[in-house]
Design an enzyme around this catalytic site. Structure first.
Site, PDB file in Angstrom:
ATOM      1  N   TYR A  33       0.822  -1.209   0.000  1.00  0.00           N
ATOM      2  CA  TYR A  33       0.000   0.000   0.000  1.00  0.00           C
ATOM      3  C   TYR A  33       0.853   1.255   0.000  1.00  0.00           C
ATOM      4  CZ  TYR A  33       1.010   1.128   4.903  1.00  0.00           C
ATOM      5  OH  TYR A  33       1.638   1.490   6.072  1.00  0.00           O
ATOM      6  N   ARG A  52       7.752   3.541  -4.980  1.00  0.00           N
ATOM      7  CA  ARG A  52       7.861   2.629  -3.824  1.00  0.00           C
ATOM      8  C   ARG A  52       6.787   1.545  -3.893  1.00  0.00           C
ATOM      9  NH1 ARG A  52       7.835   5.325   1.995  1.00  0.00           N
ATOM     10  NH2 ARG A  52       5.633   5.543   1.488  1.00  0.00           N
ATOM     11  N   LYS A 147       6.501  -1.930   1.907  1.00  0.00           N
ATOM     12  CA  LYS A 147       5.340  -1.295   2.555  1.00  0.00           C
ATOM     13  C   LYS A 147       4.160  -2.264   2.443  1.00  0.00           C
ATOM     14  CE  LYS A 147       3.324   3.324   3.115  1.00  0.00           C
ATOM     15  NZ  LYS A 147       3.483   3.512   4.544  1.00  0.00           N
ATOM     16  N   GLU A 179      12.990   2.811  13.584  1.00  0.00           N
ATOM     17  CA  GLU A 179      12.094   3.906  13.168  1.00  0.00           C
ATOM     18  C   GLU A 179      10.896   3.901  14.102  1.00  0.00           C
ATOM     19  OE1 GLU A 179      10.401   3.115   9.263  1.00  0.00           O
ATOM     20  OE2 GLU A 179      10.380   0.968   9.664  1.00  0.00           O
ATOM     21  N   LEU A 203      11.469   1.407   6.702  1.00  0.00           N
ATOM     22  CA  LEU A 203      10.811   1.821   5.473  1.00  0.00           C
ATOM     23  C   LEU A 203      11.564   3.044   4.958  1.00  0.00           C
ATOM     24  CD1 LEU A 203       8.249   1.287   3.695  1.00  0.00           C
ATOM     25  CD2 LEU A 203       7.307   3.299   4.816  1.00  0.00           C
TER      26      LEU A 203
HETATM   27  N1  PLP Z   1       8.006   4.165   8.654  1.00  0.00           N
HETATM   28  C1  PLP Z   1       6.842   3.495   8.744  1.00  0.00           C
HETATM   29  C2  PLP Z   1       6.820   2.175   9.444  1.00  0.00           C
HETATM   30  C3  PLP Z   1       5.664   4.031   8.190  1.00  0.00           C
HETATM   31  O1  PLP Z   1       4.506   3.350   8.269  1.00  0.00           O
HETATM   32  C4  PLP Z   1       5.726   5.291   7.558  1.00  0.00           C
HETATM   33  C5  PLP Z   1       4.539   5.894   6.955  1.00  0.00           C
HETATM   34  O2  PLP Z   1       3.501   5.326   6.875  1.00  0.00           O
HETATM   35  C6  PLP Z   1       6.950   5.957   7.505  1.00  0.00           C
HETATM   36  C7  PLP Z   1       8.077   5.368   8.039  1.00  0.00           C
HETATM   37  C8  PLP Z   1       7.059   7.308   6.819  1.00  0.00           C
HETATM   38  O3  PLP Z   1       7.032   7.133   5.433  1.00  0.00           O
HETATM   39  P1  PLP Z   1       6.560   8.313   4.466  1.00  0.00           P
HETATM   40  O4  PLP Z   1       7.426   9.475   4.755  1.00  0.00           O
HETATM   41  O5  PLP Z   1       6.781   7.758   3.102  1.00  0.00           O
HETATM   42  O6  PLP Z   1       5.129   8.567   4.784  1.00  0.00           O
END
Ligand code: PLP
Length: 280
Positions: A33, A52, A147, A179, A203
């Protein structure tokens, strides 16, 4: 204005979208997703999100039946139909509907869904004041770079954080910070922005990359490397990045103030640089 739904090429009100209980997303979490938001009604960093999505689908052996151009058109069309000042677009692709069996089904088209809802930004007062986080063990699998819609460990972590009165859970794997449950993490020490390097345990956040490029352009040194729990606890500044949270200062970790207990100067500068970029 109804929230907009989309199923396999067709737009409809969100409440009209019906998915089989035998969809592999529902039974196995077998899908990927993205979440995209708009600024000024324009999807932000859409190409990076769609890239991505493709990478994630490829990594789980899911043949994406549509290309980025079609996705791009669908997302923009969804935003137009919703008509909200700002939208949050959720897109998901699963390995389709098939009788329950762990093995990949043959000749089964993926299920493609999308929802477009109004984007409500975080309370600006919270963004100025900063948030409280807790740390906890990272119980996720070994491919957090995908993701995937399998978000149970993230759900449990965020719930635990919320029950502890915190905004986010910072995940720690073997003593190394990875993270947040829904965000990437950065710290500031000695004028450097430091963040865990890309790899299978985080991620690769679209906002993370964008903020790092803003830092580099602004002459702020960036280090992408491991951060252990001790370094996190001693950091002068800490902040989170993510599509819906942008650049969000962290002021307490496990009930201990970060630095002075106020959002740090460099964090505020990066937040301001970010706001400049998204201003219409
Ligand atoms: N890390 C995780 C586990 C996430 O679920 C998300 C966003 O949903 C992020 C980092 C941040 O990613 P982005 O900046 O692409 O929204």
């Amino acid at each position: 204005m109804p929230d907009i739904g989309f199923l396999n090429g067709e737009f409809m009100p969100l409440s009209h979208v019906k998915i089989s209980i035998e969809d592999r997303g529902f039974q196995f979490g077998d899908g990927v997703y993205e979440v995209v938001r708009t600024y000024g009604g324009v999807p932000f960093q859409l190409d990076a999100h769609l890239e991505r999505l493709e990478r994630s689908a490829h990594a789980i052996g899911l043949d994406m039946p549509v290309n980025s151009t079609e996705w791009d058109e669908w997302v923009r069309e969804g935003v137009k139909r919703a008509g909200y000042p700002e939208c949050k677009v959720y897109v998901q692709v699963t390995r389709g509907v098939a009788s329950r069996d762990h093995l990949f089904p043959h000749n089964t088209p993926p299920t493609i869904v999308m929802s477009v809802r109004e984007m409500r930004s975080l309370d600006p007062a919270l963004c100025r004041a900063g948030v409280v986080v807790i740390t906890m063990e990272d119980l996720r699998w070994g491919r957090c770079d995908i993701k995937s819609i399998n978000l149970l460990p993230n759900v449990l972590a965020r719930q635990r954080a919320s029950e502890a009165g915190a905004f986010e859970a910072i995940l720690v794997r073997d003593g190394t910070v990875t993270e947040g449950a829904v965000s990437n993490l950065m710290i500031v020490n000695g004028g450097h922005v430091i963040t865990p390097q890309e790899g299978m345990h985080i991620l690769s956040g679209v906002t993370r990359r964008f903020v790092l490029s803003l830092a580099r352009k602004g002459g702020i040194p960036v280090e992408e490397r491991n951060i252990d729990l001790r370094e996190l606890r001693q950091a002068e500044e800490v902040f989170l990045t993510g599509t819906t949270i942008e650049v969000l200062p962290v002021v307490r970790i496990d009930n201990v103030p970060v630095g002075s207990g106020q959002p740090g100067l460099l964090t505020k500068r990066l937040r301001a640089l970010f706001q400049e970029q998204i201003a219409p």
